[in-house]
Every structure is written in structure tokens, then in C-alpha cells.
Design an enzyme around this catalytic site. Structure first.
Site, PDB file in Angstrom:
ATOM      1  N   ARG A   1     -12.897 -11.750  -3.754  1.00  0.00           N
ATOM      2  CA  ARG A   1     -14.188 -12.397  -2.792  1.00  0.00           C
ATOM      3  C   ARG A   1     -14.381 -13.805  -3.662  1.00  0.00           C
ATOM      4  O   ARG A   1     -14.489 -14.388  -2.246  1.00  0.00           O
ATOM      5  CB  ARG A   1     -15.560 -11.229  -3.581  1.00  0.00           C
ATOM      6  CG  ARG A   1     -15.384  -9.991  -2.665  1.00  0.00           C
ATOM      7  CD  ARG A   1     -16.704  -9.322  -2.501  1.00  0.00           C
ATOM      8  NE  ARG A   1     -17.061  -7.561  -2.026  1.00  0.00           N
ATOM      9  CZ  ARG A   1     -16.396  -7.228  -2.322  1.00  0.00           C
ATOM     10  NH1 ARG A   1     -15.852  -6.671  -3.919  1.00  0.00           N
ATOM     11  NH2 ARG A   1     -16.769  -5.610  -2.556  1.00  0.00           N
TER      12      ARG A   1
ATOM     13  N   HIS B   1     -10.884  -1.094  -6.027  1.00  0.00           N
ATOM     14  CA  HIS B   1     -10.751  -1.650  -4.978  1.00  0.00           C
ATOM     15  C   HIS B   1     -12.103  -2.715  -4.446  1.00  0.00           C
ATOM     16  O   HIS B   1     -11.885  -2.536  -2.910  1.00  0.00           O
ATOM     17  CB  HIS B   1      -9.956  -0.541  -3.721  1.00  0.00           C
ATOM     18  CG  HIS B   1      -9.419  -1.399  -2.448  1.00  0.00           C
ATOM     19  ND1 HIS B   1      -8.286  -0.783  -2.496  1.00  0.00           N
ATOM     20  CD2 HIS B   1      -9.386  -2.087  -1.534  1.00  0.00           C
ATOM     21  CE1 HIS B   1      -7.993  -0.874  -1.389  1.00  0.00           C
ATOM     22  NE2 HIS B   1      -8.788  -2.083  -0.692  1.00  0.00           N
TER      23      HIS B   1
ATOM     24  N   TYR C   1       1.301  -0.897   0.227  1.00  0.00           N
ATOM     25  CA  TYR C   1       0.211  -0.202   0.070  1.00  0.00           C
ATOM     26  C   TYR C   1       0.651   1.679  -0.284  1.00  0.00           C
ATOM     27  O   TYR C   1       1.524   1.474   0.877  1.00  0.00           O
ATOM     28  CB  TYR C   1      -0.770  -0.603   1.066  1.00  0.00           C
ATOM     29  CG  TYR C   1      -2.175  -0.718   1.341  1.00  0.00           C
ATOM     30  CD1 TYR C   1      -3.424  -0.036   1.138  1.00  0.00           C
ATOM     31  CD2 TYR C   1      -1.969  -2.230   1.719  1.00  0.00           C
ATOM     32  CE1 TYR C   1      -4.658  -0.550   1.134  1.00  0.00           C
ATOM     33  CE2 TYR C   1      -3.200  -2.997   0.767  1.00  0.00           C
ATOM     34  CZ  TYR C   1      -4.617  -2.169   1.043  1.00  0.00           C
ATOM     35  OH  TYR C   1      -5.628  -2.839   0.643  1.00  0.00           O
TER      36      TYR C   1
ATOM     37  N   ASP D   1      -5.277   3.329  -4.229  1.00  0.00           N
ATOM     38  CA  ASP D   1      -6.470   3.988  -3.786  1.00  0.00           C
ATOM     39  C   ASP D   1      -6.663   4.299  -2.614  1.00  0.00           C
ATOM     40  O   ASP D   1      -7.759   4.786  -2.457  1.00  0.00           O
ATOM     41  CB  ASP D   1      -7.117   3.469  -4.924  1.00  0.00           C
ATOM     42  CG  ASP D   1      -8.040   2.254  -4.894  1.00  0.00           C
ATOM     43  OD1 ASP D   1      -6.672   1.516  -3.320  1.00  0.00           O
ATOM     44  OD2 ASP D   1      -8.462   1.248  -4.624  1.00  0.00           O
TER      45      ASP D   1
ATOM     46  N   ASP E   1      -9.802  -6.125 -12.578  1.00  0.00           N
ATOM     47  CA  ASP E   1     -10.024  -6.394 -11.336  1.00  0.00           C
ATOM     48  C   ASP E   1     -11.823  -5.707 -11.012  1.00  0.00           C
ATOM     49  O   ASP E   1     -11.512  -4.354 -11.140  1.00  0.00           O
ATOM     50  CB  ASP E   1      -9.382  -6.026 -10.177  1.00  0.00           C
ATOM     51  CG  ASP E   1      -9.574  -6.554  -8.692  1.00  0.00           C
ATOM     52  OD1 ASP E   1     -10.183  -7.376  -8.443  1.00  0.00           O
ATOM     53  OD2 ASP E   1     -10.131  -5.412  -7.802  1.00  0.00           O
TER      54      ASP E   1
END
Length: 357
Positions: free
Chosen positions: A292, A237, A131, A165, A268
Site C-alpha cells: 500500500r 493478502h 494466482y 490464498d 508482508d
């Protein structure tokens, strides 16, 4: 749910049955009204496939190369946080499942298993996520990030995924209502504490508020290429940051056109079917990331569930390729899909067609 799941969507219900409500809500939830969360899936549904028939599809080859690494299909496991909330073996089980299916896994910076534990689970190609906004004190950020990159490199990880992000954490209201409690993150043991206590709701939100740097700025895809990045992931995200941001499939082609083939673009967001993968590839993606769905498989059946989810998507993609007349992933070109906007234009054009007297 009676019987074995027959598609990836059915693993979500199995995960709901297996998990405490707090953890299920954490994995499934998006930001605020969850408009973008729904739109990620629905926007893919509004794209149609244009098949070509009378093609010899007796041999389908889904294999591709991702940043120089051969893989069985254009599918990657997205870096998602805290897999031990889903299953006691956590990211180690996910890594074994991905390796068994010969697909690349991205390990989250926020994982509940260490880099070393995942690396020792099974030999495979893996990437590690960082990150960019992590830690308010820039010197601490640089020191810990450098250490984490060194550990990843030492343990055989082949690339760094830089997530950019999160200047602040999106408002995930289910986590606030549930007063979500997250475990200590194993990669940061003996470095910093990731245990934050809040009397206002989610301790994940409290942790992010205390560690994310909102001052760091970054530009768009062109700037990333200029900085020497080897690829770009188009993502929102998992719709967990800014609600009412576009569905990722709706901006994929724009990014692909902007980079002009200089680096591969990955997709994604909302992938639940092999047809979704096909659509993303047709719009220019080199591969897709799944998040997920893998966690749902992990929660339901551990390593075996991860393998089932990935294999289902591979089987569906292979079938989609056969039924649409594509023998290799290179055959999945832009002409094989039609977007909602293109269909609207076709309707308008048709309305102006008149017979000649």
C-alpha cells in the site's frame, strides 16, 4: 497537508487527496470489519526493540541477497494490482522507482501494464506473481499460466511469486458500496476478457467469482519446501481476504521455525516504518514486502513518490540499525526484539521475585 511528507504514513493522506474515492477505498480497504487490517499495523507496534549501545556504527550496510540477487536493502515492492488506477503510468512508474532505489519489484498478475512494458522501463531484477486459483477451467488456467510464465521469463523476470490464498475473493465492503469498476487487465488482452458487469456491487468481485477456482487445495510451508519452492512469503493478502486472521507478524516466527532455514522466509503486512522492517528481520524474515505505501507514493507523486517512499523506509531502517547497534542486517538477531508475549511472561516472572531474609 502542508509541506512535504516526512514519513510514509503521510503519503496516505496525499493519495486520498489525489484519487477518486472509489479508487482510494479500493487501495486502502480490507475485508469486512477490517480487524486484521488494523491488527497488521498494531501488532508490529507491540514489539519492542532492545538496543545495544557503545557499538561502532560509523558504517551501516543494509545490503542483502534475495534468491541470489544482490539488493540495496531487505525491502521488496509487493505485487499489487492495477496501478493505473493510482497514476496514468501505472506499474511502469512503480518499476522505475523501485529500480532507482535498487530494490526488487514483484509485478502483479492483475497489473494494468503488460509484462513487456514493465520489463522495458528500466533494467532491474523483478519477480512475477501468479494466482494459483485463477480460472475455473483448469485447462484454460494451465495454458494461460504457462503463457504468462513464458512471457515473464522471456522478458527477464527472475522468479515467480505463487499466490495461493484466493480460492474466493474476500468481502471488501467498500468496493461493493462504491460499485467498484476495474479496467481491462493488459496482460490478458486477446486471451480472455476481464471486464465483468454486476448489478450487485463490485465488478472485481464478479470477475473473481467467475474466474477463481475454489477446488484447488494447497498445504502449509513444509509442503511448499517439499515441492521445491525457493522461498516463502508470510502474508494475509494485505488483510483483504479473511478478516480476523492473525496479523502476519504474529505468525512469522512460527513459519521461520517450521522451515528450519531450508528456504528464506519473507514478510508482508503492515510495514510503515523502518522499525517495522527491523522487527521482522529480527524475527527471522530475510526481507519485507511493501504494498500500500508504494501505491500511496505512486498516487501522490508518480515515480518520484515511489522513490520517496522506498528511500524513507531505507533511511529509517539505517537509523534504526545505528541506534540499536547493528552494522549489517546479519546483526539483527532474535535477541534484538521482545514480543508482547515475552513481555507478559517477564511481568509474571517478576511478580514472583522476593527478597531473601
Amino acid at each position: 497537508m502542508a509541506g512535504e511528507p516526512v514519513n510514509v504514513n503521510e503519503f496516505q493522506e496525499l493519495a486520498r487527496q489525489a484519487l477518486p474515492k472509489m479508487y482510494y477505498d479500493y487501495y486502502t480497504g480490507g475485508a469486512e470489519d477490517q480487524h486484521t487490517l488494523k491488527e497488521n499495523v498494531e501488532a508490529l507496534c507491540r514489539i519492542i526493540i532492545r538496543p545495544r549501545i557503545l557499538v561502532d556504527v560509523s558504517g551501516i550496510d543494509m545490503s542483502t541477497t534475495i534468491l541470489g540477487h544482490k539488493t540495496s536493502a531487505p525491502i521488496m515492492v509487493a505485487p499489487t494490482a492495477m496501478h493505473k488506477l493510482a497514476h496514468p503510468e501505472g506499474e511502469v512508474a512503480t518499476a522505475r522507482g523501485a529500480a532507482a532505489c535498487d530494490v526488487i519489484m514483484g509485478l502483479s498478475y492483475m497489473s494494468t501494464c503488460t509484462v513487456e512494458e514493465v520489463a522495458s522501463s528500466r533494467n532491474a531484477v523483478r519477480f512475477f506473481q501468479i494466482y494459483i486459483n485463477f480460472f475455473l477451467t483448469i485447462m484454460i488456467s494451465m495454458d494461460i499460466t504457462a503463457l504468462m510464465v513464458h512471457r515473464a521469463e522471456k522478458n527477464g523476470f527472475r522468479a515467480i511469486i505463487l499466490t495461493a490464498d484466493t480460492p474466493r475473493l474476500g468481502r471488501r465492503e467498500a468496493d461493493i458500496k462504491n460499485k467498484m469498476v476495474a479496467p481491462q487487465l493488459k496482460n490478458f488482452e486477446d486471451l480472455i476478457s476481464t471486464e465483468y458487469v454486476s448489478d450487485k456491487g463490485s465488478n472485481i468481485e464478479a470477475f473473481a467469482a467467475g474466474t477463481f477456482d475454489a477446488s484447488f487445495c494447497w498445504k502449509h510451508a513444509i509442503k511448499a519446501i517439499e515441492a521445491g519452492f525457493a522461498g516463502i512469503i508470510v502474508s494475509n493478502h494485505g488483510a483483504r481476504q479473511l478478516d480476523y486472521a492473525p496479523a502476519t507478524i504474529s505468525v512469522l516466527e512460527e513459519v521461520v521455525l517450521a522451515v528450519q532455514g531450508k528456504v528464506p522466509v519473507f514478510f508482508d503486512g503492515g510495514v510503515r516504518r523502518g522499525t517495522d522492517i527491523f522487527k521482522a528481520l529480527a524475527l527471522g524474515a530475510k526481507a519485507v514486502l511493501i504494498g500500500r505505501s508504494v501505491v500511496y507514493g505512486l498516487a501522490a507523486k508518480g515515480e518520484h513518490g515511489v522513490k520517496q517512499v522506498i528511500q524513507m523506509l531505507k533511511n529509517e531502517l539505517e537509523l534504526t540499525m545505528a541506534l540499536s547497534g547493528c552494522c549489517t542486517v546479519d546483526d539483527i538477531t532474535r535477541s534484538r526484539v521482545k514480543t508482547e508475549k515475552e513481555m507478559e511472561c517477564s511481568i509474571v516472572e517478576c511478580s514472583f521475585i522476593h527478597p531473601v531474609e
